[in-house]
Design a protein around this motif. Structure first.
Motif, short mmCIF file in Angstrom:
data_model
loop_
_atom_site.label_atom_id
_atom_site.label_comp_id
_atom_site.label_asym_id
_atom_site.label_seq_id
_atom_site.Cartn_x
_atom_site.Cartn_y
_atom_site.Cartn_z
N LEU A 1 0.83 -1.21 0.00
CA LEU A 1 0.00 0.00 0.00
C LEU A 1 0.87 1.26 0.00
O LEU A 1 0.52 2.26 -0.64
N ILE A 2 2.01 1.22 0.72
CA ILE A 2 2.91 2.38 0.71
C ILE A 2 3.47 2.60 -0.70
O ILE A 2 3.54 3.73 -1.20
N PHE A 3 3.84 1.51 -1.38
CA PHE A 3 4.36 1.65 -2.74
C PHE A 3 3.28 2.17 -3.68
O PHE A 3 3.56 2.98 -4.58
N ASP A 4 2.03 1.73 -3.49
CA ASP A 4 0.94 2.23 -4.33
C ASP A 4 0.74 3.73 -4.11
O ASP A 4 0.46 4.48 -5.05
N LYS A 5 0.89 4.19 -2.87
CA LYS A 5 0.76 5.62 -2.58
C LYS A 5 1.88 6.41 -3.24
O LYS A 5 1.66 7.52 -3.75
N VAL A 6 3.08 5.83 -3.26
CA VAL A 6 4.20 6.50 -3.93
C VAL A 6 3.93 6.65 -5.41
O VAL A 6 4.17 7.72 -6.01
N LEU A 7 3.41 5.60 -6.05
CA LEU A 7 3.09 5.68 -7.48
C LEU A 7 1.96 6.69 -7.73
O LEU A 7 1.97 7.39 -8.74
N SER A 8 1.00 6.76 -6.82
CA SER A 8 -0.12 7.69 -6.99
C SER A 8 0.35 9.14 -6.93
O SER A 8 -0.27 10.02 -7.54
N ASN A 9 1.44 9.40 -6.22
CA ASN A 9 1.98 10.75 -6.12
C ASN A 9 2.87 11.12 -7.30
O ASN A 9 3.46 12.20 -7.31
N GLY A 10 2.97 10.22 -8.28
CA GLY A 10 3.69 10.55 -9.51
C GLY A 10 5.15 10.16 -9.53
O GLY A 10 5.87 10.57 -10.45
N PHE A 11 5.60 9.36 -8.57
CA PHE A 11 7.01 8.96 -8.55
C PHE A 11 7.22 7.68 -9.35
O PHE A 11 6.31 6.85 -9.47
N ASP A 12 8.41 7.53 -9.86
CA ASP A 12 8.77 6.36 -10.66
C ASP A 12 9.22 5.23 -9.73
O ASP A 12 9.87 5.47 -8.70
N GLY A 13 8.90 3.98 -10.12
CA GLY A 13 9.30 2.84 -9.31
C GLY A 13 10.79 2.68 -9.19
O GLY A 13 11.32 2.31 -8.13
N GLY A 14 11.52 2.96 -10.27
CA GLY A 14 12.98 2.87 -10.21
C GLY A 14 13.57 3.90 -9.26
O GLY A 14 14.53 3.61 -8.52
N HIS A 15 13.00 5.12 -9.27
CA HIS A 15 13.45 6.15 -8.34
C HIS A 15 13.15 5.74 -6.90
O HIS A 15 13.95 5.98 -5.99
N PHE A 16 12.01 5.10 -6.69
CA PHE A 16 11.64 4.62 -5.35
C PHE A 16 12.62 3.56 -4.86
O PHE A 16 13.06 3.60 -3.70
N MET A 17 13.02 2.61 -5.71
CA MET A 17 13.95 1.56 -5.30
C MET A 17 15.34 2.13 -5.04
O MET A 17 16.05 1.68 -4.13
N ALA A 18 15.74 3.12 -5.83
CA ALA A 18 17.04 3.75 -5.59
C ALA A 18 17.05 4.44 -4.22
O ALA A 18 18.03 4.35 -3.47
N GLY A 19 15.95 5.11 -3.89
CA GLY A 19 15.86 5.73 -2.58
C GLY A 19 15.82 4.72 -1.45
O GLY A 19 16.40 4.94 -0.37
N LEU A 20 15.16 3.58 -1.68
CA LEU A 20 15.12 2.53 -0.65
C LEU A 20 16.50 1.94 -0.43
O LEU A 20 16.89 1.65 0.72
N SER A 21 17.27 1.76 -1.49
CA SER A 21 18.65 1.26 -1.35
C SER A 21 19.48 2.24 -0.53
O SER A 21 20.26 1.83 0.35
N THR A 22 19.33 3.52 -0.81
CA THR A 22 20.06 4.53 -0.04
C THR A 22 19.64 4.52 1.43
O THR A 22 20.48 4.65 2.32
N HIS A 23 18.35 4.34 1.66
CA HIS A 23 17.85 4.30 3.05
C HIS A 23 18.43 3.10 3.80
O HIS A 23 18.86 3.23 4.96
N LEU A 24 18.45 1.93 3.17
CA LEU A 24 19.01 0.74 3.81
C LEU A 24 20.50 0.92 4.06
O LEU A 24 21.03 0.50 5.10
N ARG A 25 21.18 1.54 3.12
CA ARG A 25 22.62 1.82 3.32
C ARG A 25 22.83 2.74 4.50
O ARG A 25 23.73 2.53 5.32
N ASN A 26 21.99 3.77 4.62
CA ASN A 26 22.13 4.70 5.75
C ASN A 26 21.86 4.02 7.08
O ASN A 26 22.49 4.34 8.09
N LEU A 27 20.92 3.08 7.10
CA LEU A 27 20.65 2.33 8.34
C LEU A 27 21.87 1.49 8.74
O LEU A 27 22.20 1.39 9.92
N LEU A 28 22.52 0.88 7.77
CA LEU A 28 23.73 0.11 8.07
C LEU A 28 24.85 1.02 8.56
O LEU A 28 25.60 0.66 9.47
#
Length: 606
Positions: free
Chosen positions: A268-295
């Motif tokens: 549902l969070i990913f669906d909300k991201v797509l509804s706001n006009g963001f690209d799925g590839g951009h979303f995954m790149a941001g998620l990778s950065t977020h996981l890296r920052n957590l590490l």
């Protein structure tokens, strides 16, 4: 309205000390001016908006300043400084190479260089975007650039150094400008906001700095845009809304749902991201950065690598303490694989959703992996606890693993070598091999396997990609004989068993493997056996026969830690041709007429 000047021009640095994030260059230039060791040509190169042209103007103004300060800065009050600031200096000339890139323009420049400066000590030429000059223009400029008059100095600026001729590069002192750090950029934006009376949040300025990707001019343009949008209140929310940036909160909430194995909320969070006009590839790149920052936030030593505001930094610290490294590393691996597959997939949304579902089941996979490993150990202990097969029920039909068969088959062979008389008398007596009945642990293991596509639970790893893909290496490891003996092996004892096994495979007509074993003497380094191979054919043959070879050597030498490593012989050594192409090349080297014959009749290699 008529007096408004954008921040990129209004706050353009006028001295070396006011340049942001390029201290390694400004200090070098100040020392060169102070020691009067100026080169005849400088080349400033780097990405856009980092201060190349600005530093070129400051250098030109300082060189011709009549009253240089003790800090090696232009005074800004002499006639030369005032004429430069007013744009009517006769000694400092700026040329845009993008619109003046022909040979005629360079010839006109060369003619101007011959005239000495009317005011000031030097005649300085700043050529911006110099990579736009044509090759003929570069060649026409070479001689003047190499041996200009004593009063002439050239300062070249470019964003694409690789397009400039090497002959030009060799005649210049090259200065590489760095991308401006996020912290330096945010501090500079904060100073401008204070001067303009604009209220701001540090987190908002950090987001602008990250979005600028090292270019201060881009950051200042976004800053002006957000000031107009938010009516002089640069808040984190205003920056996120205006620049259409994915909010950190999306990723913090998503990771929480992944840790709770709540796949529905993650989708549902990913669906909300797509509804706001963001690209799925951009979303995954941001998620990778977020996981890296957590590490990164896991360790205090690496905490400085987080280029975020103080509030966001605290959120990273709190969430990183709630998650284990296994979950973060596996999720990061899945996200990275999704980014690779995203470009070639036709259904982009499915790729991202599949990655999110995998992440949500990582915790289950880790638990099954741990329980599967302990169950396997318990089963092995029970299988080997009773050495007398008569005590086992005769009706059991459970199959025995390959490792058990190989181990028990090797034990009689070892006893036979120790006492041949005893073995010969007992070898003719047929014995039934009873099998153990399935225990409760085995039943649990089978039940856990059904939930994962009938894959054995012992193969489940913390990395979910390894669970979904059966690897040949794991199968190969399961076929190896396992044991608890680790007796030290001498070189002579090892070579003796090695030669015995080589003779055995020769009798089995495995000629290629026999050639590998007998051509070069293997090396025993600790528990690792290094075997030389000459080409990829021998490499593959060695990999196919490695399991049987290790099973024999481990049992015979009573060391179950032995491993075999294939070492490719260096190409400088002479090796035999194996493939058709190699054989043909060897024949051509002896008789070049073969190549002429092949071309004449248009022949190919079979």
């Amino acid at each position: 309205m008529d007096n408004f000047i954008v921040s990129a021009r209004k706050y353009r640095p006028a001295t070396f000390d006011s340049v942001v994030g390029q201290s390694h260059i400004t200090n070098t230039l100040k020392n060169a001016i102070h020691n009067q060791q100026l080169a005849q040509a400088f080349l400033f190169c780097g990405p856009r908006g980092v201060g190349k042209t600005t530093c070129a103007r400051i250098l030109a103004k300082t060189i011709n300043c009549e009253n240089i300060t003790e800090n090696t800065e232009a005074c800004g009050e002499c006639n030369s400084c005032r004429s430069f600031q007013n744009g009517n200096s006769f000694s400092i000339h700026e040329l845009d190479a993008a619109s003046n890139n022909s040979v005629e323009d360079i010839r006109s420049l060369i003619d101007q260089v011959r005239i000495p400066p009317q005011t000031g000590k030097y005649k300085i030429y700043i050529i911006d975007e110099v990579h736009m000059l044509s090759q003929q223009a570069f060649n026409a400029f070479l001689k003047t650039l190499e041996e200009p008059p004593s009063y002439a100095i050239f300062i070249l600026a470019t964003t694409e150094k690789h397009k400039i001729l090497p002959t030009i590069l060799s005649r210049c002192q090259i200065f590489d400008f760095n991308r401006i750090q996020v912290e330096d950029m945010a501090n500079h934006l904060a100073r401008i906001a204070k001067n303009e009376g604009i209220s701001y949040e540090n987190d908002g300025l950090h987001v602008i700095a990250q979005k600028a990707d090292g270019g201060l001019r881009d950051a200042l343009s976004m800053f002006d845009q957000i000031v107009s949008f938010s009516n002089k209140e640069v808040t984190y929310r205003a920056v996120i809304d205006n620049l259409n940036i994915l909010d950190y909160d999306y990723y913090f909430d998503l990771i929480q749902h992944i840790a709770k194995q709540d796949a529905a909320q993650a989708l549902l969070i990913f669906d909300k991201v797509l509804s706001n006009g963001f690209d799925g590839g951009h979303f995954m790149a941001g998620l990778s950065t977020h996981l890296r920052n957590l590490l990164v936030a896991k360790e205090p030593v690496t905490l400085k690598l987080l280029e975020v505001g103080e509030t966001i930094r605290k959120k990273y610290l709190e969430q990183s303490q709630q998650l284990n490294n296994g979950l973060l590393l596996s999720a990061l691996n899945i996200a990275n694989q999704c980014e690779i597959n995203y470009r070639t997939s036709k259904n982009h949304r499915l790729q991202v959703e599949l990655a999110l579902l995998k992440m949500c089941h990582i915790s289950t996979a880790i638990q099954l992996s741990a329980s599967g490993t302990s169950t396997e150990v318990d089963v092995k202990k029970k299988l080997t606890s009773n050495p007398t097969p008569e005590a086992k029920p005769k009706s059991d039909t459970t199959p025995i693993t390959n490792a058990t068969v190989a181990r028990e088959a090797a034990i009689p062979q070892k006893n036979e070598e120790a006492n041949p008389q005893v073995s010969s008398s007992t070898s003719s007596i047929p014995t039934a091999r009873p099998t153990p009945s399935p225990t409760s642990e085995e039943q649990k293991l089978a039940t856990a396997s059904k939930g994962w596509g009938a894959m054995p639970a012992k193969k489940l790893l913390p990395n979910l990609n390894s669970i979904l893909e059966a690897k040949a290496d794991e199968k190969e490891e399961n076929e190896l004989v396992q044991g608890s003996e680790f007796v030290a092996v001498s070189e002579d004892e090892f070579l003796a068993k090695w030669n015995i096994y080589a003779d055995r495979i020769k009798k089995d007509h495995k000629i290629t493997l026999f050639t590998i074993m007998s051509a070069n003497v293997p090396r025993l380094i600790g528990n690792v056996i290094e075997v030389d191979v000459e080409n990829m054919v021998q490499m593959e043959e060695m990999k196919l026969g490695k399991v049987d070879m290790l099973n024999y050597l481990r049992v015979q030498l009573r060391n179950y830690a032995l491993e075999i490593r294939e070492v490719m012989i260096e190409s400088t050594q002479i090796r035999k041709p194996y493939t058709s192409q190699e054989k043909y090349q060897a024949m051509v080297s002896k008789n070049p007429a073969l190549e002429t014959l092949r071309k004449k009749f248009n022949l190919g290699l079979s």
